[in-house]
Write an enzyme that holds these catalytic residues in place. Structure first.
Site: not given
Ligand code: PHE
Ligand code: ZN
Ligand code: ZN
Length: 478
Positions: A118, A130, A164-165, A193, A297, A301
């Site tokens: 989102h 978020d 979404e919220e 999310d 990070d 990946d």
């Protein structure tokens, strides 16, 4: 999952696959390795989202200008990279909102692999963790795919959801308006999310719906990187929900929000016990400084790994989980050389203490040896691949004791815990100890297709020590 072999493509907004992706025109899978995606690039995307919020009243919320500006930023990047993008407009009680859907031209249109996040924040703040982190990571994975030159077996689709919220409105709108035939073409939906929480955990969505190999692929990935993980039952708390309720396999990860990190979680993940995973969750301080770059990070990946792997997944046959190569060790940190990493249980047994030798390296699990009443264990969760009839647990054991006679006072049990039931595969005791390391193995064939915990459990009585020293463990298939 569903193998609908219709050739007609319905050209409905955001659900239609571009015309070049004709059903049946599958090119051979390239099976290119997953790349090391750039967290520097993700940080640059996050800075853009932060700048957008700053320029638009401090947020990127539904019905506010910062949301549409965020969408325009992501869309421009995707368009420039060669994606076919579509903006889906819908209304909410907080104002107009938009979904952004991006299709990579090509791949088998009957098998669609989707990744989404989102893009909206709450109105209280800029929403950098978020869900700037999920949005920017999915964007970077999509851009890296575009520049990889790979030809996917399946059709890849990416989505950034609005509202979404307000209650998963964008993803619900998408699914509600997608023709059934197009819903049935989606083999997997992956949701991200919050993936860079400042006091992070690694929570994998526990969707074990039939045909879903993605959850186990994700946990195996974390294990292979020495990153402990936990399942989370996210139910209806994010945008995978409407896919899941339709019956589409889903997976995802969540690095934690308002919940408090326990001391057990802090000892395996680092960070601060007694503090929220994200103390700025849904607050104005969810800014650029509210990110743990290491977690971001690692999760970036992981997202790349999942996209690359499932891009080439063969959905034409009915073998759900991705089977790890035969012979590879499915246990993480198998010789204990990284200390307690990935292993759980009582603290203490995993040691480099020279009072007993390791078989290889310098670390091992030294269970017992106290000479007083004690119970100690080391355990690890492992997913045994479906169809792995030759799956086995092997380990090297060295033992010594101060007990005498033929009564078993002190024991080591080798156990497997599956769906709450503990089974003892083998019991060793103070009777018949040997200071020569010997390899033992037990079949795990009965657990094919299951996620189980393997456990080494030592129990000592009140006097005269027995030491059970375990090293070089493995769970393998052949
Ligand atoms: N969907 C929640 C939010 O955006 C975050 C969340 C994700 C919570 C996954 C639980 C599990 O606020
Ligand atoms: Zn939120
Ligand atoms: Zn969120």
């Amino acid at each position: 999952m569903r193998n609908l072999r219709t050739t007609a493509l319905s050209a409905i907004a955001a659900g239609a696959v571009v015309a070049s992706a004709l059903a049946g025109s599958t090119s051979p899978a390239t099976a290119a390795p997953a790349p090391d995606l750039s967290v520097t690039n993700v940080t640059a995307h996050l800075q853009k989202l932060q700048d957008i919020a700053t320029a638009n009243g401090g947020n990127r919320a539904t019905g506010r200008p910062g949301y549409k500006a965020s969408l325009d930023y992501v869309k421009a990047k995707l368009d420039a990279a060669g994606y076919t993008t579509q903006v889906q407009t819908f209304s909410t009680s907080s104002g107009t909102s938009y979904n952004l859907v991006a299709d990579w031209p090509g791949g088998d249109s009957e098998h669609v692999v989707m990744t989404g996040a989102h893009l909206d924040s709450v109105s209280a703040g800029p929403g950098i963790n978020d869900n700037g982190t999920g949005s920017a990571s999915v964007l970077e994975a999509a851009l890296a795919w575009a520049s990889s030159g790979n030809t996917p077996r399946n059709h890849l689709r990416f989505a950034w959801w609005g509202a979404e919220e307000q209650g998963l409105l964008g993803s619900n709108y998408y699914m509600r308006n997608l023709p059934t035939a197009d819903k049935d073409r989606i083999d997997l939906y992956m949701n991200y999310d919050m993936v860079g929480s400042p006091n992070p955990g690694y929570f994998v969505y526990d969707d074990n719906a039939a045909g879903n190999g993605a959850r186990d692929t994700m946990t195996a990935y974390y294990t292979s990187k020495g990153i402990p993980w936990e399942y989370i039952d996210v139910q209806g708390r994010s945008d995978h929900a409407s896919f899941r309720s339709y019956g589409i396999p889903t997976t995802g990860m969540y690095s934690g929000g308002e919940d408090i990190k326990t001391s057990a979680q802090a000892s395996k993940w680092g960070g601060t016990a007694g503090k929220a995973f994200d103390a700025c969750y849904h607050r104005s301080c969810d800014t650029m400084s509210n990110i743990n770059t290491t977690a971001l990070d690692r999760n970036l990946d992981m997202i790349g790994y999942m996209v690359w792997l499932f891009a080439d997944k063969d959905y034409g046959t009915s073998v759900p989980p991705t089977t790890p190569p035969a012979g590879s060790n499915l246990l993480g940190n198998p010789g204990f050389e990284s200390g307690a990493t990935v292993w759980t249980g009582t603290s203490g047994p995993i040691t480099s203490n020279t009072g007993r030798p390791a078989r290889t390296g310098s670390w091992k699990a030294w269970l017992g040896g106290n000479g007083s009443s004690s119970t100690e264990n080391v355990s690890q969760q492992v997913s045994v691949p479906a169809g792995a009839t030759a799956a086995k647990l092997s380990y090297w054991l060295r033992s010594d004791t101060a007990e005498t006679g033929s009564t078993a006072y002190d024991t080591l049990k080798v156990q497997v815990i599956s769906a709450g039931t503990t089974t003892t595969l083998r019991t060793f005791s103070n009777v018949g100890t040997s200071t020569t390391y010997t390899q033992y193995s037990q079949s795990l064939a009965a657990y094919a297709g299951k996620t189980v915990t393997v456990r080494f459990l030592a129990t000592e009585d009140s006097s005269l020590q027995t030491s059970f020293v375990i090293d070089d463990t493995a769970v393998t298939t052949s």
